[in-house]
Design an enzyme around this catalytic site. Structure first.
Site, mmCIF file in Angstrom:
data_model
loop_
_atom_site.group_PDB
_atom_site.id
_atom_site.type_symbol
_atom_site.label_atom_id
_atom_site.label_comp_id
_atom_site.label_asym_id
_atom_site.label_seq_id
_atom_site.Cartn_x
_atom_site.Cartn_y
_atom_site.Cartn_z
ATOM 1 C CG ASP A 181 3.961 -128.944 26.684
ATOM 2 O OD1 ASP A 181 4.667 -129.080 25.673
ATOM 3 O OD2 ASP A 181 3.770 -129.998 27.648
ATOM 4 C CG ASN A 209 7.032 -131.648 23.356
ATOM 5 O OD1 ASN A 209 6.691 -130.853 24.333
ATOM 6 N ND2 ASN A 209 8.287 -131.585 23.032
ATOM 7 C CG ASP A 249 8.538 -130.376 26.849
ATOM 8 O OD1 ASP A 249 7.516 -129.805 26.905
ATOM 9 O OD2 ASP A 249 9.482 -130.025 26.128
ATOM 10 C CG ASP A 274 5.615 -127.268 22.179
ATOM 11 O OD1 ASP A 274 4.660 -127.093 21.411
ATOM 12 O OD2 ASP A 274 5.505 -127.922 22.846
ATOM 13 C CG ASP A 313 12.710 -110.635 22.519
ATOM 14 O OD1 ASP A 313 13.433 -109.776 22.406
ATOM 15 O OD2 ASP A 313 11.852 -110.603 23.020
ATOM 16 C CG ASP A 332 16.501 -107.785 25.379
ATOM 17 O OD1 ASP A 332 15.220 -108.039 25.961
ATOM 18 O OD2 ASP A 332 17.624 -108.041 26.059
ATOM 19 C CD GLU A 353 13.553 -104.282 27.377
ATOM 20 O OE1 GLU A 353 13.096 -104.709 28.246
ATOM 21 O OE2 GLU A 353 14.527 -104.654 27.024
ATOM 22 C CG HIS A 404 8.956 -111.367 29.238
ATOM 23 N ND1 HIS A 404 8.674 -110.384 28.101
ATOM 24 C CD2 HIS A 404 10.138 -111.640 29.284
ATOM 25 C CE1 HIS A 404 10.100 -109.884 27.917
ATOM 26 N NE2 HIS A 404 10.915 -110.518 28.450
ATOM 27 C CG ASP A 405 11.017 -108.322 31.554
ATOM 28 O OD1 ASP A 405 11.431 -109.513 31.674
ATOM 29 O OD2 ASP A 405 11.519 -107.703 30.600
#
Ligand code: NOJ
Ligand code: CA
Length: 588
Positions: free
Chosen positions: A34, A36, A38, A42, A111, A219, A276, A348-349
């Protein structure tokens, strides 16, 4: 750790096609860096960390979705395929990222999520607006089941279950029909039978390829063709729900993929493609990745990560040593020299690989490096998921409020309790989504503020800063594996042969090409084991193998342990310590 870089060939191996000796790194943008304040990663953050990736030796960066999206499934629900979500930045920042990556010699892969869109995509908004909308047929709309009250349980047009649990259909009272969503309610499935849908997808893909993107990770691609007539499904085959056989590997799947290739990749030679496919077996994988069929370069398959989930995704059973490597061996043998594997343990899964397949409490360093050695040097393109290269562990999920993932949250909702079941805590996709651990500061160097998902307590010890200059670290070990992939011909073009070492926990394999040979030995268990080669392999074992890389330290002596008195570098017959890994080369 033992390393002998002087044994490596001095030159980069010129692979053909180029991606055969490439190493891919997956960035999950939300959790990478990150900039900025938040609490969400990003594009600027990725740009800042590109030097880190180049320094690691990464060739391809796959970035999980950054398109405009309401973020119901962290960007896998796209509302505008031709824009960047303001959370992450804008098109200008994206172009800057691509151009900086190219300057550093890396390629950028996006992706591509085209089985479904977001409910906020203008195509869906128009499709939902009326039963006679011009775009009605772009999605799957069906009447309620006759004899049931529309919207009530049982009235769904089929009994299909979504990948995230619950029915795969959502009722729309305003038009009196249901729409299909194989994933979350906010992810309606596009109707690939409609040629206009396919045209729109290909046009969008070419738009990105023309812009300078180097390829796509596609995907959920094996579910785009549904069985005609949308029949009810038979009993569920966990970890998949009811109906999976009615939409996975459907009748027109390969026709669509060949058309996609012809209309997009064929016009962008050298582009990188990985599909995938949750349902693929080694045999069906060849349909996607045999180059003669002109579909994809390689496939992300699930067989090894779905091991032990016969009772459901959140009820994993213990895996026996050798179970994981036996599956991987079957993939190597079946794809052979015709297909090509996407080699991975994490994304990420998935939960973190050390937590799932290794032994983080007793042998964190050893099992992280052993697992790395086991998969990374097989035939195929190795994928590293952010944080895997430092042995990151999963999150600390104690209550329902700790989860962010739509799948885990819906599971907790259906459960109706606040106590988190152990299987969910260990298997939740959020385990792979905690912030990248750059240093030991409160938000792990990921952000200056509170991140969108908690940083695990383990970040204090496990982080890039702690490992970057440590010659004994997991990160240093990964660098050594990556260097080997770039220069050793056998690791690119060599055959794969599993060698029996008499113990299921010992995973031994040889990669051979003319004039280039590698022998990999990994103990996939927390016990000591002595490799014993059969008479047929004795000659192989007595070749003059030289150790390039090992995850043990010869100066390390544990007196309570007979095997640990070894003071010299191990030979191929030296007994193996818990989670020991060795990489030998034959050199002239
Ligand atoms: C697979 C992606 O990797 C996952 O994160 C996503 O939820 C589903 N496909 C749906 O797009
Ligand atoms: Ca941010």
């Amino acid at each position: 750790m033992i390393i002998h870089p002087e044994l490596l060939p001095g030159n980069l191996y010129a692979a053909r096609p180029w991606w055969k000796n490439a190493v891919l790194y997956q960035v999950y943008p939300r959790s990478f860096q990150d900039t900025n304040g938040d609490g969400i990663g990003d594009l600027e953050g990725i740009i800042r960390r590109l030097d880190y990736l180049a320094g690691l030796g990464v060739d391809i960066v796959w970035i999980s979705p950054i398109y405009r999206s309401p973020q119901a499934d962290n960007g896998y629900d796209i509302s505008d395929y031709r824009d960047i979500d303001p959370l992450f930045g804008d098109l200008e920042a994206f172009d800057a990222l691509v151009s900086r990556a190219h300057d550093l010699g890396m390629r950028i892969v996006m992706d591509l999520v085209v089985n479904h869109t977001s409910i906020e995509h203008p195509w869906f908004v128009e499709s939902a607006s009326s039963a006679c909308s011009a775009r009605r047929d772009w999605y799957y709309w069906r009447d309620p089941r006759p004899g049931f009250t529309p919207g009530a349980p049982g009235a769904e047009p089929t009994n299909w279950e979504s990948f995230f649990g619950g029915p795969a259909w959502e009722y729309d009272a305003s038009t009196g029909q249901y729409y299909l969503h194989l994933f979350a309610r906010a992810q309606p499935d596009l109707n690939w039978e409609n040629p206009q849908v396919r045209d729109a997808v290909y046009e969008m893909m070419n738009w990105w390829l023309d812009r300078g993107v180097d390829g796509f990770r596609v995907d959920a691609i094996d579910v785009i063709s549904k069985q005609p007539g949308l029949p009810d499904g038979g009993p569920a085959r966990p970890p998949f729900g009811i109906g999976h056989e009615c939409f996975a590997d459907g009748p027109r799947l390969h026709e669509f993929l060949q058309e996609m290739h012809e209309r997009t990749f064929a016009h962008h030679p050298g582009s990188f493609t990985v599909g995938e496919a949750s349902n693929a077996s080694p045999e069906t994988a060849l349909l996607f990745c045999d180059p003669k069929r002109r579909e994809f370069n390689m496939l992300i398959q699930f067989e090894h990560v779905n091991l032990g989930l016969e009772n459901g995704k959140f009820s994993p059973r213990h895996l026996a040593p050798g179970e994981l490597t036996d599956v991987l061996t079957r993939w190597q043998d079946t794809l052979g020299t015709r297909g090509w594997n996407a080699l991975y343990l994490e994304n990420h899964d998935q939960p973190r690989s050390v937590s799932r397949f290794g032994d983080p409490s007793r042998y964190w360093y050893e099992s992280a490096t052993a697992l790395a050695t086991a998969y990374f040097l097989q035939r195929g393109t190795p994928f590293i998921y952010q944080g895997q290269e430092i042995g990151m562990l999963g999150g600390d999920f104690k209550t329902a409020a700790d989860f962010r993932d739509v799948e885990s949250m819906s599971y907790m909702e259906r459960l109706g309790a606040d106590e988190v079941p152990e299987g969910l805590a260990t298997m939740s996709r959020d385990n792979g989504r905690t912030p990248m651990q750059w240093d030991s500061s409160p938000a792990a160097g990921f952000s200056e503020t509170v991140p969108w998902i908690d940083v695990p307590a383990s970040a204090e010890q496990i982080n890039v800063a702690a490992q970057a200059d440590d010659p004994q670290s997991i990160l240093t070990y990964y660098r050594a594996l990556i260097s080997a992939r770039h220069v050793i011909p056998a690791l690119t073009d060599g055959t794969f042969t599993r060698i029996d070492a008499s113990v299921p926990a010992l995973f031994v394999y040889r990669r051979s090409a003319p004039g280039s040979d590698v022998l990999v030995m990994v103990n996939m268990s927390g016990e000591h084991h002595t490799p014993l080669f059969s008479s047929g392999d004795e000659a192989m074992a007595s070749l003059p193998w030289r150790l390039y890389l090992g995850n043990t330290d010869t100066s390390f002596v544990k007196t309570d342990d007979a095997f640990d008195h070894i003071q010299s570098e191990p030979t191929v017959t030296t007994p193996m310590r818990p989670w020991e890994a060795r990489v030998y080369l034959l050199t002239d």
